[in-house]
Scaffold this active site. Structure first.
Site, short mmCIF file in Angstrom:
data_model
loop_
_atom_site.label_atom_id
_atom_site.label_comp_id
_atom_site.label_asym_id
_atom_site.label_seq_id
_atom_site.Cartn_x
_atom_site.Cartn_y
_atom_site.Cartn_z
N GLU A 48 0.83 -1.21 0.00
CA GLU A 48 0.00 0.00 0.00
C GLU A 48 0.86 1.26 0.00
O GLU A 48 2.09 1.20 0.11
CB GLU A 48 -0.94 -0.04 1.22
CG GLU A 48 -1.88 -1.23 1.15
CD GLU A 48 -2.93 -1.26 2.25
OE1 GLU A 48 -2.80 -0.52 3.25
OE2 GLU A 48 -3.90 -2.04 2.09
N CYS A 57 -1.92 -4.51 -5.71
CA CYS A 57 -2.51 -5.74 -5.17
C CYS A 57 -1.53 -6.90 -5.28
O CYS A 57 -0.62 -6.91 -6.12
CB CYS A 57 -3.78 -6.10 -5.92
SG CYS A 57 -5.17 -5.00 -5.65
N GLU A 59 -1.99 -9.95 -6.41
CA GLU A 59 -2.03 -10.70 -7.68
C GLU A 59 -1.17 -10.02 -8.74
O GLU A 59 -0.42 -10.66 -9.48
CB GLU A 59 -3.46 -10.77 -8.23
CG GLU A 59 -4.47 -11.40 -7.32
CD GLU A 59 -5.18 -10.41 -6.42
OE1 GLU A 59 -4.49 -9.60 -5.76
OE2 GLU A 59 -6.41 -10.44 -6.36
N CYS A 90 -9.96 -8.33 -7.04
CA CYS A 90 -10.62 -7.08 -7.40
C CYS A 90 -10.76 -6.96 -8.92
O CYS A 90 -10.15 -7.72 -9.68
CB CYS A 90 -9.87 -5.88 -6.84
SG CYS A 90 -8.38 -5.44 -7.76
N CYS A 93 -7.48 -6.44 -10.87
CA CYS A 93 -6.68 -7.67 -10.96
C CYS A 93 -7.31 -8.67 -11.93
O CYS A 93 -6.60 -9.37 -12.65
CB CYS A 93 -6.48 -8.29 -9.58
SG CYS A 93 -5.31 -7.33 -8.60
N1 THU Z 1 -6.17 -6.27 -2.43
C1 THU Z 1 -5.40 -7.19 -3.09
O1 THU Z 1 -4.18 -7.29 -2.83
N2 THU Z 1 -5.97 -7.97 -4.02
C2 THU Z 1 -7.29 -7.92 -4.35
O2 THU Z 1 -7.71 -8.54 -5.32
C3 THU Z 1 -8.21 -7.15 -3.50
C4 THU Z 1 -7.58 -6.08 -2.71
C5 THU Z 1 -5.55 -5.40 -1.44
C6 THU Z 1 -5.44 -3.95 -1.87
C7 THU Z 1 -5.42 -3.24 -0.54
O3 THU Z 1 -4.06 -3.20 -0.09
C8 THU Z 1 -6.21 -4.13 0.39
O4 THU Z 1 -6.30 -5.39 -0.25
C9 THU Z 1 -7.61 -3.62 0.70
O5 THU Z 1 -8.31 -3.33 -0.45
#
Ligand code: THU
Length: 136
Positions: A48, A57, A59, A90, A93
């Protein structure tokens, strides 16, 4: 009857990668692991940023690692988080998996061992593709 391959080692690598998540804002740690046709595994975790949209993310981190090593033949990607059911990738991704690993197996997991095994097509029906750039 078709037998499902054993993805437990890949899920375990995703879980290890999750330990490295940098998520001081959401406190939601995600891990991923990409398996290539050559047998290599590339880990990823969410990273983040105080400028929230700059967050990467898990993935996409894993897929970028594979591509940075010249590995484009992705056979599977495992994703894990501490969710009630298997974690859902998400939208961004889903789009990136759709293009960078279109024929892979997607293994969605959670910390209690639940799995959901699916495909990029099922996750993003009608996804935007490179071919769409030329349909003007
Ligand atoms: N996040 C992921 O790493 N992958 C996803 O497919 C969904 C969201 C992360 C992004 C962020 O750091 C946290 O989860 C909350 O959204």
């Amino acid at each position: 009857m078709t037998t499902q391959p054993d993805y437990s080692a890949l899920v375990a690598q995703a879980q290890l990668a999750r330990e490295h998540a940098y998520c001081p804002y959401s406190h939601f740690a995600v891990g991923a692991a990409v398996l290539t046709a050559s047998g290599r595994i590339f880990p990823g975790c969410n990273v983040e940023n105080a400028a929230y949209p700059a967050t990467i993310c898990a993935e996409r981190a894993a897929l970028m690692g594979a591509y940075a090593a010249g590995e484009h033949a992705i056979t599977a990607i495992a994703i894990i988080a501490d969710t009630v059911g298997p974690v859902s990738p998400c939208g961004t991704c889903r789009q990136v998996i759709h293009e960078l690993a279109p024929r892979c197996t997607v293994i969605m997991a959670n910390l209690t061992g639940e799995l959901h095994i699916t495909t990029p097509q099922a996750l993003l029906p009608g996804g935007f593709t490179p071919a769409d750039l030329h349909r003007i």
